[in-house]
Design a protein around this motif. Structure first.
Motif, mmCIF file in Angstrom:
data_model
loop_
_atom_site.group_PDB
_atom_site.id
_atom_site.type_symbol
_atom_site.label_atom_id
_atom_site.label_comp_id
_atom_site.label_asym_id
_atom_site.label_seq_id
_atom_site.Cartn_x
_atom_site.Cartn_y
_atom_site.Cartn_z
ATOM 1 N N ARG A 113 0.793 -1.236 0.000
ATOM 2 C CA ARG A 113 0.000 0.000 0.000
ATOM 3 C C ARG A 113 0.824 1.284 0.000
ATOM 4 O O ARG A 113 0.259 2.369 -0.004
ATOM 5 N N GLY A 114 2.133 1.155 0.041
ATOM 6 C CA GLY A 114 2.960 2.356 -0.028
ATOM 7 C C GLY A 114 3.439 2.835 1.340
ATOM 8 O O GLY A 114 3.037 2.312 2.378
ATOM 9 N N GLN A 115 4.287 3.862 1.309
ATOM 10 C CA GLN A 115 5.003 4.291 2.512
ATOM 11 C C GLN A 115 4.393 5.520 3.181
ATOM 12 O O GLN A 115 5.043 6.182 3.974
ATOM 13 N N ALA A 163 -4.955 12.974 -1.996
ATOM 14 C CA ALA A 163 -3.724 13.382 -1.289
ATOM 15 C C ALA A 163 -2.913 12.153 -0.897
ATOM 16 O O ALA A 163 -1.676 12.147 -0.973
ATOM 17 N N VAL A 164 -3.609 11.099 -0.474
ATOM 18 C CA VAL A 164 -2.914 9.849 -0.114
ATOM 19 C C VAL A 164 -2.247 9.256 -1.352
ATOM 20 O O VAL A 164 -1.076 8.845 -1.307
ATOM 21 N N GLU A 165 -2.967 9.244 -2.447
ATOM 22 C CA GLU A 165 -2.403 8.647 -3.670
ATOM 23 C C GLU A 165 -1.186 9.437 -4.152
ATOM 24 O O GLU A 165 -0.171 8.854 -4.539
ATOM 25 N N ARG A 166 -1.283 10.772 -4.083
ATOM 26 C CA ARG A 166 -0.138 11.618 -4.491
ATOM 27 C C ARG A 166 1.092 11.318 -3.643
ATOM 28 O O ARG A 166 2.196 11.143 -4.145
ATOM 29 N N ALA A 167 0.883 11.265 -2.331
ATOM 30 C CA ALA A 167 2.026 11.025 -1.435
ATOM 31 C C ALA A 167 2.612 9.639 -1.684
ATOM 32 O O ALA A 167 3.837 9.469 -1.740
ATOM 33 N N ASN A 168 1.740 8.640 -1.820
ATOM 34 C CA ASN A 168 2.249 7.283 -2.084
ATOM 35 C C ASN A 168 3.036 7.227 -3.381
ATOM 36 O O ASN A 168 4.087 6.594 -3.451
ATOM 37 N N GLY A 196 9.457 5.868 -5.009
ATOM 38 C CA GLY A 196 10.866 5.734 -5.393
ATOM 39 C C GLY A 196 11.772 5.317 -4.254
ATOM 40 O O GLY A 196 12.899 4.879 -4.471
ATOM 41 N N LEU A 197 11.308 5.421 -2.997
ATOM 42 C CA LEU A 197 12.163 5.102 -1.849
ATOM 43 C C LEU A 197 12.295 3.597 -1.657
ATOM 44 O O LEU A 197 13.218 3.125 -0.995
#
Ligand SMILES: O=c1ccn([C@@H]2O[C@H](COP(=O)(O)O)[C@@H](O)[C@H]2O)c(=O)[nH]1
Length: 276
Positions: free
Chosen positions: A16-18, A263-268, A273-274
């Motif tokens: 789900r991302g960081q 906003a969540v999708e943008r941040a994820n 890349g991390l």
């Protein structure tokens, strides 16, 4: 048997991302959403935010203070925030920053880490400033209940360095010493230990070794000025284990669910890349 928190954390970030969203019902945000600063307003705000974002992020971080200020009825709302976030598939990291003498720490550990408790969470934040050893009941409870801990090491606020950059008798800073304790607790764990650190996305970070084989919560992302470039700069090779956390930056997009989710999708996307 339930997997360890470290294992669940690695899987959640991969899936789900960081990005971690803080569910912090500030009085000013309730006002901005057109809600009263009452338990009913709190409940509407917090549960709407959870419904909008919890299915899309790896970690949800409710800040206990904003619920406690309404007394037992506020804590009842917090219990629902925890339950509904977990039902939506997010890990819940309850930000309570607890820590006391050992016997009292045991009661806090029972309150937040024992699955039989209504406030049981996947992980909590703890304060080591009564001495790292005073956290032993939390460490033991986390092991028994397959939960996680995030120990305040280098916090995002400007007042933190007075204590955290002080140098111990061993010639190490307090924050480096906290990371050393975590390194010891997490040694040999795969894919990652369950004992994490809180390290602000706003700090300088030079001189700290983040290779302690554990999860890292980086608050201060967004509203307090921390960026994805800061996460990369501060954590280097340990950046894949960071959950970058923002509360107001997401909640200000409400009350409509779409902008909060966006906003969540943008941040994820930005943090993707991390992951190495
Ligand atoms: O070092 C720390 C530890 C915890 N926090 C908490 O994170 C959120 C930040 O909220 P924003 O609205 O994204 O600024 C809040 O719950 C703090 O108590 C922190 O900021 N720094």
């Amino acid at each position: 048997m339930t997997e360890t928190f470290g294992t669940r954390y690695v899987a959640a970030l991969a899936e789900r991302g960081q990005f971690c969203v803080g569910i912090d019902p500030h009085a000013s945000l309730l006002h901005d959403w057109g809600l009263d600063d009452t338990v009913a307003g709190l409940e509407k705000f917090a549960l709407s935010a959870v419904e909008a974002v919890a299915p899309y992020c790896s970690v949800i971080k409710p800040q206990s203070a904003f619920y406690e200020r309404f007394g037992s009825r506020g804590v009842a709302v917090l219990e629902r925030v925890i339950a509904e976030s977990r039902a939506a598939g997010a890990l819940v990291l309850l930000d309570v920053k607890r820590g006391d003498i050992g016997s009292t720490s045991q009661a806090y550990a029972d309150a937040y880490l024992d699955p039989a408790s209504p406030l049981a969470s996947d992980a909590i934040t703890v304060s080591p400033y009564l001495g790292f050893g005073s956290l032993q009941p939390f460490v033991d409870a986390a092991r028994v209940h397959r939960a996680g801990l995030f120990v305040l090491a280098a916090t995002s606020n400007k007042e933190g360095p007075e204590v955290q950059e002080a140098v111990t008798a061993e010639g190490r800073t307090v924050s480096a010493t906290m990371l050393d304790h975590l390194r010891e607790l997490n040694a040999g764990e795969t894919p990652l230990g369950s004992y994490g650190a809180v390290v602000g996305a706003t700090i300088d970070g030079s001189g700290l070794d983040f290779a302690f084989n554990g999860p890292i919560l980086a608050p201060g992302y967004g509203e307090q000025g921390g960026t994805t470039a800061d996460i990369r700069r501060i954590f280097g090779a340990s950046a894949p284990y960071v959950a970058a956390s923002s509360s107001r930056g997401v909640l200000r997009q409400g009350p409509d669910a779409g902008p909060m989710r966006a906003a969540v999708e943008r941040a994820n996307d930005e943090l993707r890349g991390l992951g190495g």
